[in-house]
Design an enzyme around this catalytic site. Structure first.
Site, PDB file in Angstrom:
ATOM      1  N   TYR A  81       0.854  -1.189   0.000  1.00 42.73           N
ATOM      2  CA  TYR A  81       0.000   0.000   0.000  1.00 42.73           C
ATOM      3  C   TYR A  81       0.888   1.237   0.000  1.00 42.73           C
ATOM      4  CZ  TYR A  81      -3.450   3.443   1.605  1.00 42.73           C
ATOM      5  OH  TYR A  81      -4.258   4.543   1.718  1.00 42.73           O
ATOM      6  N   ASP A 120       9.399   3.894  -0.416  1.00 38.59           N
ATOM      7  CA  ASP A 120       8.298   4.449   0.365  1.00 38.59           C
ATOM      8  C   ASP A 120       8.608   4.179   1.836  1.00 38.59           C
ATOM      9  OD1 ASP A 120       6.010   5.013   1.742  1.00 38.59           O
ATOM     10  OD2 ASP A 120       4.684   3.776   0.519  1.00 38.59           O
ATOM     11  N   LYS A 178       3.790  10.185   8.242  1.00 38.86           N
ATOM     12  CA  LYS A 178       3.484   9.606   9.553  1.00 38.86           C
ATOM     13  C   LYS A 178       4.333  10.189  10.686  1.00 38.86           C
ATOM     14  CE  LYS A 178       1.327   5.320   7.922  1.00 38.86           C
ATOM     15  NZ  LYS A 178      -0.056   5.793   8.069  1.00 38.86           N
TER      16      LYS A 178
END
Length: 457
Positions: free
Chosen positions: A162, A267, A295
């Site tokens: 994801y 990522d 995050k």
């Protein structure tokens, strides 16, 4: 051999524990009845939803959170891994108190931007940076930069990974596995509705830990006139629990991308700042062309970043790519990021996280061994999980073949009723914070031990 668990017993346990949790969260039920009239499913994001109602959180402090019913938990969810600093960290509060009276938003550059970019460059060894407001924005912009730099349109990603909720990467994630084809020609399937097939058709997938399949796919796409602009991947997969790269795999990927002139994007939305000061790039010793962060970067405030080499980021500097965002580099987010990077996430903090990781992994593995459970414990710094599988998970194929969804569901609701707030689902993992203590880790292990005892009695 692991003990064979009774599936019906697990299902009964889930039902019993769910009823207990529902009884303990009646104010959440009341809030849901109010919220669902104007919030879809009563939540601000689909991932916050729960049947029959979501758990609404009232406050957090350090390693704890409290829901609207007053139930207190040790937080191992940590905002999907965003709160490695812990909740309400006094240094972050002081930084925000100092910054806010001077202005919370200008849409212009500030000194905080410079401080954060300098520190990220030092940690990642990548000289050029830009800011965003989320992980989805970071990966979206990174792919656009790679496309502009190479002049190509297609991309390659890891099957099952994801990378945010923009169309180009909402492909080949949680899809019917019997429809994907063989490992060299995995089909591209959309993850949910509203994603144009024309976008899906520009995204190709390969399995993690399979460098041969990646190179073969790149070569075949090149022959078809569809050579990819980039490979976007997590250096360690973080949405199947935790799946580590096999020895030499990342260096093979780096070599493949270099030889074929394909931009390599790591990522690091989940690993950045969380498994080492310089994330997976530092931990595994392989440097990508572009890295994406979010995050944990903002210490609880929305923020993200893209870092890259001089060459690849030149298309941003010369104006070819419009990398923009009204709130990108927002002074409050950057003030929080700056103090987090320079004052909180220090070498001492990472030593503490190493200690906690060692304690929780050894403790959970001891429980697995004690009760002969199917599974193993795995952790790196602040990220880890118990994977309920007899077989080592190395990619999405082994993940699908060894699913223990019911056991994961049982563990989540059991922990919730014992003061351990967990990220739901087999795909997620625990996140530790610098405010967690041995006491918090021992509480987690004790809850796991009691679950194992109940399942095997």
């Amino acid at each position: 051999m692991a003990v064979e668990l009774d599936l019906q017993r697990i299902q009964n346990l889930i039902k019993e524990e769910s009823e207990k949790l529902n009884n303990r969260t009646q104010r959440s039920k009341e809030m849901y009845e109010r919220a669902r009239h104007h919030l879809c499913n009563g939540v601000g994001s689909t991932y916050q939803a729960r049947d029959p109602w979501p758990i609404y959180i009232a406050e957090g402090s350090g390693p704890h959170i409290v829901d609207v019913d007053g139930n207190k938990y040790y937080d191992f969810h940590n905002g999907y891994g965003s709160m490695i600093q812990g909740h309400g960290h006094p240094m972050v509060m002081d930084a925000l108190k100092e910054r806010y009276p001077k202005g919370s938003h200008f849409g212009c550059a500030t000194e905080e931007d410079v401080i954060v970019a300098e520190e990220l460059s030092r940690r990642w060894g990548l000289p050029k940076w830009r800011f965003t407001n989320s992980g989805s924005e970071s990966t979206m912009d990174a792919i656009r930069i790679a496309r502009a730099y190479t002049g190509r349109d297609t991309i390659v990603k890891i099957f099952g990974s994801y990378h945010g909720h923009h169309d180009g990467v909402m492909v080949s994630i949680g899809v019917p596995y019997d429809k994907i084809g063989d490992r060299f020609t995995l089909k591209s399937l959309p993850y949910g509705g509203g994603i144009p097939q024309s976008i899906v058709d520009m995204t190709y997938s390969v399995h993690f830990n399979d460098a041969e399949a990646m190179e073969r796919r790149i070569i075949e796409l090149d022959k078809e006139g569809k050579k990819p602009a980039c490979v976007i991947m997590e250096a360690a997969m973080m949405n199947l629990g935790v799946v580590l790269p096999e020895d030499g795999y990342l260096r093979q990927v780096r070599d493949i991308c270099t030889r074929h002139n394909v931009v390599l994007i790591f990522d690091e939305v989940k690993t950045g700042m969380c498994i080492a000061a310089g994330g997976a790039t530092e931990y595994f010793g392989v440097t990508p062309d572009l890295v994406t962060l979010a995050k944990a970067l903002g210490a609880g405030l929305p923020s993200g970043a893209i870092g890259g080499t001089e060459e690849v980021m030149s298309v941003v500097e010369d104006g070819t790519v419009y990398q923009v965002g009204t709130f990108s580099g927002n002074p409050l987010s950057m003030a929080a990021a700056a103090v987090s990077l320079t004052e909180i996430l220090t070498p001492k903090a990472y030593s503490h996280l190493d200690h906690l990781n060692d304690r929780i992994v050894k403790g959970c593995q001891a429980v697995i061994d004690k009760y002969d459970l199917p599974g193993y414990a795995l952790g790196i710094q602040s990220k880890g999980c118990v994977t309920f599988s007899d077989t080592k998970i190395t990619d999405y194929a082994t993940y699908i073949a060894n699913q223990q969804d019911a056991l994961c569901d049982a563990a989540w609701v059991w922990n919730m009723n014992r003061g351990i707030f967990m990220t739901p689902g087999r795909e997620e993992e625990w996140t530790l914070s610098v405010t967690h203590t041995d006491e918090a880790i021992d509480a987690y292990i004790a809850a796991f031990d009691s679950l194992a005892a109940e399942l095997t009695r």
